[in-house]
Motif scaffolding. Structure first.
Motif, PDB file in Angstrom:
ATOM      1  N   ARG A 233     -58.905   5.133  10.565  1.00  0.00           N
ATOM      2  CA  ARG A 233     -57.855   5.744  12.011  1.00  0.00           C
ATOM      3  C   ARG A 233     -57.686   7.353  11.352  1.00  0.00           C
ATOM      4  O   ARG A 233     -56.969   7.902  12.050  1.00  0.00           O
ATOM      5  CB  ARG A 233     -57.187   4.889  12.671  1.00  0.00           C
ATOM      6  CG  ARG A 233     -57.293   3.750  13.130  1.00  0.00           C
ATOM      7  CD  ARG A 233     -56.763   3.048  13.965  1.00  0.00           C
ATOM      8  NE  ARG A 233     -56.024   1.812  12.510  1.00  0.00           N
ATOM      9  CZ  ARG A 233     -54.678   1.466  12.804  1.00  0.00           C
ATOM     10  NH1 ARG A 233     -54.454   1.498  14.120  1.00  0.00           N
ATOM     11  NH2 ARG A 233     -54.827   0.295  11.703  1.00  0.00           N
ATOM     12  N   VAL A 234     -56.647   6.891  10.963  1.00  0.00           N
ATOM     13  CA  VAL A 234     -56.815   8.329   9.810  1.00  0.00           C
ATOM     14  C   VAL A 234     -57.315   8.668   8.097  1.00  0.00           C
ATOM     15  O   VAL A 234     -57.849   8.114   7.521  1.00  0.00           O
ATOM     16  CB  VAL A 234     -55.541   7.764   8.975  1.00  0.00           C
ATOM     17  CG1 VAL A 234     -54.605   9.390   7.950  1.00  0.00           C
ATOM     18  CG2 VAL A 234     -53.583   7.173  10.247  1.00  0.00           C
ATOM     19  N   VAL A 235     -57.833   9.661   8.568  1.00  0.00           N
ATOM     20  CA  VAL A 235     -58.719  10.810   7.688  1.00  0.00           C
ATOM     21  C   VAL A 235     -57.842  11.796   7.020  1.00  0.00           C
ATOM     22  O   VAL A 235     -57.116  12.271   7.514  1.00  0.00           O
ATOM     23  CB  VAL A 235     -59.768  11.630   8.151  1.00  0.00           C
ATOM     24  CG1 VAL A 235     -60.820  11.735   7.263  1.00  0.00           C
ATOM     25  CG2 VAL A 235     -60.726  10.438   9.456  1.00  0.00           C
ATOM     26  N   VAL A 236     -58.605  11.020   5.146  1.00  0.00           N
ATOM     27  CA  VAL A 236     -57.469  11.855   4.684  1.00  0.00           C
ATOM     28  C   VAL A 236     -58.503  12.874   3.338  1.00  0.00           C
ATOM     29  O   VAL A 236     -59.109  12.227   3.186  1.00  0.00           O
ATOM     30  CB  VAL A 236     -56.614  11.526   3.255  1.00  0.00           C
ATOM     31  CG1 VAL A 236     -56.200  12.127   1.717  1.00  0.00           C
ATOM     32  CG2 VAL A 236     -55.699  10.145   4.163  1.00  0.00           C
ATOM     33  N   PRO A 237     -58.528  13.669   3.789  1.00  0.00           N
ATOM     34  CA  PRO A 237     -59.748  14.860   2.416  1.00  0.00           C
ATOM     35  C   PRO A 237     -59.903  14.662   1.939  1.00  0.00           C
ATOM     36  O   PRO A 237     -59.154  14.244   1.011  1.00  0.00           O
ATOM     37  CB  PRO A 237     -59.298  16.574   2.850  1.00  0.00           C
ATOM     38  CG  PRO A 237     -57.798  16.209   3.754  1.00  0.00           C
ATOM     39  CD  PRO A 237     -57.406  15.084   4.094  1.00  0.00           C
TER      40      PRO A 237
ATOM     41  N   LYS B 117     -68.817  21.627   4.444  1.00  0.00           N
ATOM     42  CA  LYS B 117     -68.163  22.211   5.108  1.00  0.00           C
ATOM     43  C   LYS B 117     -66.313  21.994   4.236  1.00  0.00           C
ATOM     44  O   LYS B 117     -66.032  20.630   4.361  1.00  0.00           O
ATOM     45  CB  LYS B 117     -67.611  22.145   6.417  1.00  0.00           C
ATOM     46  CG  LYS B 117     -68.997  22.535   7.232  1.00  0.00           C
ATOM     47  CD  LYS B 117     -69.282  23.859   7.486  1.00  0.00           C
ATOM     48  CE  LYS B 117     -70.005  24.234   8.559  1.00  0.00           C
ATOM     49  NZ  LYS B 117     -70.902  25.339   8.219  1.00  0.00           N
ATOM     50  N   VAL B 118     -65.959  22.827   3.627  1.00  0.00           N
ATOM     51  CA  VAL B 118     -64.867  22.788   3.141  1.00  0.00           C
ATOM     52  C   VAL B 118     -63.592  23.795   3.577  1.00  0.00           C
ATOM     53  O   VAL B 118     -63.797  25.207   4.066  1.00  0.00           O
ATOM     54  CB  VAL B 118     -64.370  22.823   1.283  1.00  0.00           C
ATOM     55  CG1 VAL B 118     -66.041  21.942   0.787  1.00  0.00           C
ATOM     56  CG2 VAL B 118     -65.332  24.484   1.392  1.00  0.00           C
ATOM     57  N   VAL B 119     -62.299  23.341   2.868  1.00  0.00           N
ATOM     58  CA  VAL B 119     -61.330  24.175   3.065  1.00  0.00           C
ATOM     59  C   VAL B 119     -60.577  24.845   1.871  1.00  0.00           C
ATOM     60  O   VAL B 119     -60.563  23.612   1.085  1.00  0.00           O
ATOM     61  CB  VAL B 119     -60.005  23.233   4.166  1.00  0.00           C
ATOM     62  CG1 VAL B 119     -58.981  24.696   3.924  1.00  0.00           C
ATOM     63  CG2 VAL B 119     -60.863  22.744   5.301  1.00  0.00           C
ATOM     64  N   VAL B 120     -60.166  25.503   1.660  1.00  0.00           N
ATOM     65  CA  VAL B 120     -59.849  26.608   0.784  1.00  0.00           C
ATOM     66  C   VAL B 120     -58.286  26.853   0.682  1.00  0.00           C
ATOM     67  O   VAL B 120     -58.398  27.726   1.713  1.00  0.00           O
ATOM     68  CB  VAL B 120     -60.877  27.403   0.358  1.00  0.00           C
ATOM     69  CG1 VAL B 120     -60.546  27.540  -1.246  1.00  0.00           C
ATOM     70  CG2 VAL B 120     -62.258  27.218   0.039  1.00  0.00           C
ATOM     71  N   LYS B 121     -56.913  26.233   0.036  1.00  0.00           N
ATOM     72  CA  LYS B 121     -56.390  26.538   0.065  1.00  0.00           C
ATOM     73  C   LYS B 121     -55.865  27.728  -1.278  1.00  0.00           C
ATOM     74  O   LYS B 121     -56.011  27.329  -2.165  1.00  0.00           O
ATOM     75  CB  LYS B 121     -55.145  25.322  -0.467  1.00  0.00           C
ATOM     76  CG  LYS B 121     -53.562  25.860   0.053  1.00  0.00           C
ATOM     77  CD  LYS B 121     -52.967  24.763   0.371  1.00  0.00           C
ATOM     78  CE  LYS B 121     -51.531  24.469   0.532  1.00  0.00           C
ATOM     79  NZ  LYS B 121     -50.799  23.232   0.432  1.00  0.00           N
TER      80      LYS B 121
ATOM     81  N   VAL C  40     -60.024  22.608  -3.007  1.00  0.00           N
ATOM     82  CA  VAL C  40     -60.747  22.683  -2.398  1.00  0.00           C
ATOM     83  C   VAL C  40     -60.995  21.411  -2.079  1.00  0.00           C
ATOM     84  O   VAL C  40     -60.752  20.712  -2.350  1.00  0.00           O
ATOM     85  CB  VAL C  40     -61.756  23.271  -3.146  1.00  0.00           C
ATOM     86  CG1 VAL C  40     -63.304  23.110  -1.876  1.00  0.00           C
ATOM     87  CG2 VAL C  40     -62.081  24.826  -3.062  1.00  0.00           C
ATOM     88  N   MET C  41     -60.540  21.236  -0.272  1.00  0.00           N
ATOM     89  CA  MET C  41     -61.725  20.132   0.600  1.00  0.00           C
ATOM     90  C   MET C  41     -62.116  20.107   1.558  1.00  0.00           C
ATOM     91  O   MET C  41     -62.569  21.182   1.949  1.00  0.00           O
ATOM     92  CB  MET C  41     -60.086  19.627   1.127  1.00  0.00           C
ATOM     93  CG  MET C  41     -58.299  19.452  -0.088  1.00  0.00           C
ATOM     94  SD  MET C  41     -57.316  19.472   1.476  1.00  0.00           S
ATOM     95  CE  MET C  41     -56.662  20.557   1.645  1.00  0.00           C
ATOM     96  N   GLU C  42     -62.925  18.941   1.473  1.00  0.00           N
ATOM     97  CA  GLU C  42     -63.105  18.577   2.793  1.00  0.00           C
ATOM     98  C   GLU C  42     -62.895  19.142   3.973  1.00  0.00           C
ATOM     99  O   GLU C  42     -61.684  19.111   3.983  1.00  0.00           O
ATOM    100  CB  GLU C  42     -63.925  17.397   1.979  1.00  0.00           C
ATOM    101  CG  GLU C  42     -63.102  15.822   3.315  1.00  0.00           C
ATOM    102  CD  GLU C  42     -63.887  14.590   3.348  1.00  0.00           C
ATOM    103  OE1 GLU C  42     -64.804  15.018   3.930  1.00  0.00           O
ATOM    104  OE2 GLU C  42     -63.138  13.622   3.344  1.00  0.00           O
ATOM    105  N   ARG C  43     -63.445  19.483   4.739  1.00  0.00           N
ATOM    106  CA  ARG C  43     -63.012  20.075   6.100  1.00  0.00           C
ATOM    107  C   ARG C  43     -63.569  18.472   7.154  1.00  0.00           C
ATOM    108  O   ARG C  43     -64.412  18.702   6.545  1.00  0.00           O
ATOM    109  CB  ARG C  43     -63.662  20.778   6.175  1.00  0.00           C
ATOM    110  CG  ARG C  43     -63.664  21.315   7.800  1.00  0.00           C
ATOM    111  CD  ARG C  43     -63.625  22.856   8.733  1.00  0.00           C
ATOM    112  NE  ARG C  43     -63.365  23.221   9.617  1.00  0.00           N
ATOM    113  CZ  ARG C  43     -61.858  24.030   9.822  1.00  0.00           C
ATOM    114  NH1 ARG C  43     -61.575  24.698   8.964  1.00  0.00           N
ATOM    115  NH2 ARG C  43     -61.759  23.850  10.787  1.00  0.00           N
ATOM    116  N   VAL C  44     -62.706  18.299   7.319  1.00  0.00           N
ATOM    117  CA  VAL C  44     -62.339  17.119   8.458  1.00  0.00           C
ATOM    118  C   VAL C  44     -61.393  17.488   9.839  1.00  0.00           C
ATOM    119  O   VAL C  44     -60.604  18.810  10.162  1.00  0.00           O
ATOM    120  CB  VAL C  44     -61.392  15.958   7.881  1.00  0.00           C
ATOM    121  CG1 VAL C  44     -62.009  15.998   6.990  1.00  0.00           C
ATOM    122  CG2 VAL C  44     -59.973  16.489   7.561  1.00  0.00           C
TER     123      VAL C  44
END
Length: 125
Positions: free
Chosen positions: A97-101, A20-24, A114-118
């Motif tokens: 504690r802080v997730v950075v994709p 699963k990813v996020v596409v900007k 394109v980044m992983e979806r978190v």
């Protein structure tokens, strides 16, 4: 998922691994945006000459924006900043504690990120 002044954000699934990813995707042309800002700058210069600015230095604001606008349109620069944040959070022991994709570099360009979806809680609104 979201829309901003220069991009739209969509969710997707990669075919090769079902991740699963996020596409900007950049939707605004940098030349159009720069032209719009220059037009606003010229308008504020006229306002200043006519005394219609109430003492606010709008021309300086728009000049400053013109100085940074190119970087805002380059998603490779954004990808580098994301990596920088990840390293910073890891160095200070905050990565639990802080997730950075993770940026998927081979699918990202200056116009597409394109980044992983978190999933998580938004820190800022």
């Amino acid at each position: 998922l979201a829309t901003e002044s220069i991009a739209q954000v969509h969710q997707a699934t990669l075919l090769k691994n079902k991740k699963k990813v996020v596409v900007k995707v950049r939707v605004t042309d940098v030349r159009t945006m720069v032209g719009d800002v220059r037009s606003m700058l010229h308008t504020t210069l006229v306002m200043k000459r006519l005394g219609l600015d109430n003492g606010v230095d709008f021309p300086t604001i728009f000049r400053a924006y013109l100085d940074v606008i190119a970087g805002e349109f380059d998603f490779t620069a954004e990808a580098a900043k994301i990596a920088e944040f990840r390293e910073l959070f890891e160095a200070y022991g905050l990565s639990d504690r802080v997730v950075v994709p993770t940026v998927i570099d081979d699918l990202s360009t200056s116009e597409v990120l394109v980044m992983e979806r978190v999933k998580g809680v938004k820190l800022l609104s």
